[in-house]
Structure formats: C-alpha cells, structure tokens
Scaffold this motif. Structure first.
Motif, PDB file in Angstrom:
ATOM      1  N   SER A  51       0.784  -1.230   0.000  1.00 56.30           N
ATOM      2  CA  SER A  51       0.000   0.000   0.000  1.00 56.30           C
ATOM      3  C   SER A  51       0.820   1.287   0.000  1.00 56.30           C
ATOM      4  O   SER A  51       0.255   2.368  -0.002  1.00 56.30           O
ATOM      5  N   GLY A  52       2.141   1.171   0.002  1.00 54.72           N
ATOM      6  CA  GLY A  52       2.977   2.368  -0.048  1.00 54.72           C
ATOM      7  C   GLY A  52       2.794   3.100  -1.361  1.00 54.72           C
ATOM      8  O   GLY A  52       2.532   2.493  -2.396  1.00 54.72           O
ATOM      9  N   PRO A  53       2.912   4.423  -1.348  1.00 54.59           N
ATOM     10  CA  PRO A  53       2.690   5.197  -2.571  1.00 54.59           C
ATOM     11  C   PRO A  53       3.811   5.014  -3.589  1.00 54.59           C
ATOM     12  O   PRO A  53       4.985   4.961  -3.243  1.00 54.59           O
ATOM     13  N   THR A  54       3.419   4.888  -4.838  1.00 51.88           N
ATOM     14  CA  THR A  54       4.355   4.832  -5.962  1.00 51.88           C
ATOM     15  C   THR A  54       3.797   5.685  -7.086  1.00 51.88           C
ATOM     16  O   THR A  54       2.599   5.962  -7.132  1.00 51.88           O
ATOM     17  N   ALA A  64      -0.110   6.367  -6.355  1.00 47.24           N
ATOM     18  CA  ALA A  64      -1.149   5.403  -6.014  1.00 47.24           C
ATOM     19  C   ALA A  64      -0.498   4.315  -5.174  1.00 47.24           C
ATOM     20  O   ALA A  64       0.737   4.196  -5.161  1.00 47.24           O
ATOM     21  N   PRO A  65      -1.290   3.518  -4.472  1.00 48.72           N
ATOM     22  CA  PRO A  65      -0.695   2.397  -3.734  1.00 48.72           C
ATOM     23  C   PRO A  65       0.053   1.466  -4.697  1.00 48.72           C
ATOM     24  O   PRO A  65      -0.304   1.354  -5.874  1.00 48.72           O
ATOM     25  N   LEU A  66       1.061   0.810  -4.172  1.00 47.43           N
ATOM     26  CA  LEU A  66       1.857  -0.109  -4.992  1.00 47.43           C
ATOM     27  C   LEU A  66       0.967  -1.107  -5.720  1.00 47.43           C
ATOM     28  O   LEU A  66       1.157  -1.372  -6.909  1.00 47.43           O
ATOM     29  N   TRP A  67      -0.048  -1.669  -5.045  1.00 49.78           N
ATOM     30  CA  TRP A  67      -0.903  -2.673  -5.685  1.00 49.78           C
ATOM     31  C   TRP A  67      -1.655  -2.088  -6.879  1.00 49.78           C
ATOM     32  O   TRP A  67      -1.861  -2.777  -7.873  1.00 49.78           O
ATOM     33  N   ALA A  68      -2.045  -0.824  -6.819  1.00 45.63           N
ATOM     34  CA  ALA A  68      -2.741  -0.194  -7.949  1.00 45.63           C
ATOM     35  C   ALA A  68      -1.787   0.015  -9.114  1.00 45.63           C
ATOM     36  O   ALA A  68      -2.167  -0.137 -10.277  1.00 45.63           O
ATOM     37  N   ASN A  69      -0.544   0.364  -8.807  1.00 43.13           N
ATOM     38  CA  ASN A  69       0.463   0.513  -9.852  1.00 43.13           C
ATOM     39  C   ASN A  69       0.732  -0.829 -10.522  1.00 43.13           C
ATOM     40  O   ASN A  69       0.823  -0.924 -11.749  1.00 43.13           O
ATOM     41  N   LEU A  70       0.831  -1.871  -9.702  1.00 44.62           N
ATOM     42  CA  LEU A  70       1.016  -3.222 -10.251  1.00 44.62           C
ATOM     43  C   LEU A  70      -0.171  -3.602 -11.139  1.00 44.62           C
ATOM     44  O   LEU A  70       0.005  -4.193 -12.204  1.00 44.62           O
ATOM     45  N   ALA A  71      -1.378  -3.260 -10.715  1.00 43.62           N
ATOM     46  CA  ALA A  71      -2.580  -3.575 -11.499  1.00 43.62           C
ATOM     47  C   ALA A  71      -2.558  -2.849 -12.839  1.00 43.62           C
ATOM     48  O   ALA A  71      -2.893  -3.434 -13.875  1.00 43.62           O
ATOM     49  N   ALA A  72      -2.159  -1.575 -12.830  1.00 46.75           N
ATOM     50  CA  ALA A  72      -2.124  -0.798 -14.076  1.00 46.75           C
ATOM     51  C   ALA A  72      -1.135  -1.398 -15.060  1.00 46.75           C
ATOM     52  O   ALA A  72      -1.448  -1.580 -16.249  1.00 46.75           O
TER      53      ALA A  72
END
Length: 196
Positions: free
Chosen positions: A142-145, A154-162
């Motif tokens: 959940s750390g910001p990236t 966005a959270p790391l997981w959202a960046n990974l999703a994108a």
C-alpha cells in the motif's frame, strides 16, 4: 468432458503458474514496483478459453472455466497464500465468464474481434478484482508509488494492477497470432460435435 480434458489441463496449469508468479516482481529494468511475472502467464488463460469457445461453444467454454477454476483453486491454496487464492478464484471466474459471453456475441464477426475484445474485457475485470482483493490494505503493498511513471501516486498494488493490465492488453493483441494459426486447426462450433 473427455474432449475438454486438454483445455481443462491447460487452464489449470496457466492459473496455478500465474498465482505463483504474481508473488514475484520483475526486477529487471526497474520494474519491481510495477510488474509481476504473473502478468506474462495469465493472458494465456484467455487464449485457452477462446479456442475452447470456438470449438465447443459457450457451454463447453464455461465447463472448462468451472473445472479449471475448481482444480486451480485447490492447487493455489496449497501453492499460494489463501488471500491470493481467493482473489484469483473470484477474479478468474468473473473475468473468464465475461470473456465467454463477449466471445459468443462477437464470434460471427471478423475472426480477430471475438478473441481480442473478449480478452480485453475479461482482462480488465480480472485485473481490477484480483489486485483489489489480493493486495488492497496490505501494508507492504500500500505504499505510494508513481502511477504508470507519472506525477500521480497510487498504492503499490494499484500501480502493479495498471502495469498488469497494460501487459494483458498487449498480450491480447500478440496472442491473436497463435489464435489465428490454431483456429485453422480447430473446427468452429458449427462444424464441431457438441460437447458432452
């Protein structure tokens, strides 16, 4: 069901491999906070579904999805974390069933439309569901990236999703080549015997 066994086996292998590989980031080229290896394996599941749909129609494709789902969930619980297994199962089932429906609607159009648009629709839903259910709220994810390398975070997981969806979208286009080759070897639904 015997006719569907190769597709069920392929589906199971792809899902289990993807569930293991999604736990490992791509460390080359500074992609560790952007991409996991699962993004490269999972798009093959849509190829399996679409070829099955071509041969056996939507009912045969759904059977492969349900069987692959059941077997893969059992193996994923053993090989991956329970949260990833549940997220994968939910995303897989909804994304694959959407793929089956979209493919069935477009099957009589130009040969490339059904597999491309079905894969894109299924991939979008699968990606959103999987990453949200698997990683939202997990402190280490959940750390910001920087989102897609932009000024927005966005959270790391959202960046990974994108990035995951970007790879799946590119794979949907790239997998048209093997689909085109294999569709000549696989008789379409109209010429095929009904799935049992």
């Amino acid at each position: 069901m015997r006719n569907l066994a190769p597709a069920i086996a392929a589906m199971t292998l792809v899902v289990v491999a993807s569930n293991i590989l999604v736990q490992h980031p791509v460390t080359a080229f500074g992609l560790a906070d952007k991409l996991t290896w699962g993004a490269f394996a999972y798009p093959v599941a849509f190829l399996v579904t679409d070829l099955t749909n071509r041969r056996f129609g939507p009912s045969g494709a759904r059977r492969v999805v349900y069987c692959g789902f059941a077997i893969a969930v059992g193996l994923s619980i053993w090989l991956a974390t329970p949260r990833i297994a549940v997220a994968s199962a939910t995303a897989f089932l909804i994304g694959q069933l959407l793929d089956v429906s979209v493919f069935a609607q477009l099957r009589r159009q130009k040969w490339w439309r059904a597999p491309l648009f079905a894969s894109l629709a299924g991939s979008a839903v699968d990606t959103v569901l999987f990453f949200t259910l698997a990683f939202a709220g997990v402190a280490s994810m959940s750390g910001p990236t920087a989102l897609l390398g932009s000024a927005f975070t966005a959270p790391l997981w959202a960046n990974l999703a994108a990035f995951d969806f970007l790879v799946k979208a590119l794979a949907a286009g790239a997998l048209l080549a093997p689909y085109g080759v294999l569709m000549n070897a696989i008789r379409p639904l109209e010429a095929a015997p009904a799935a049992r």
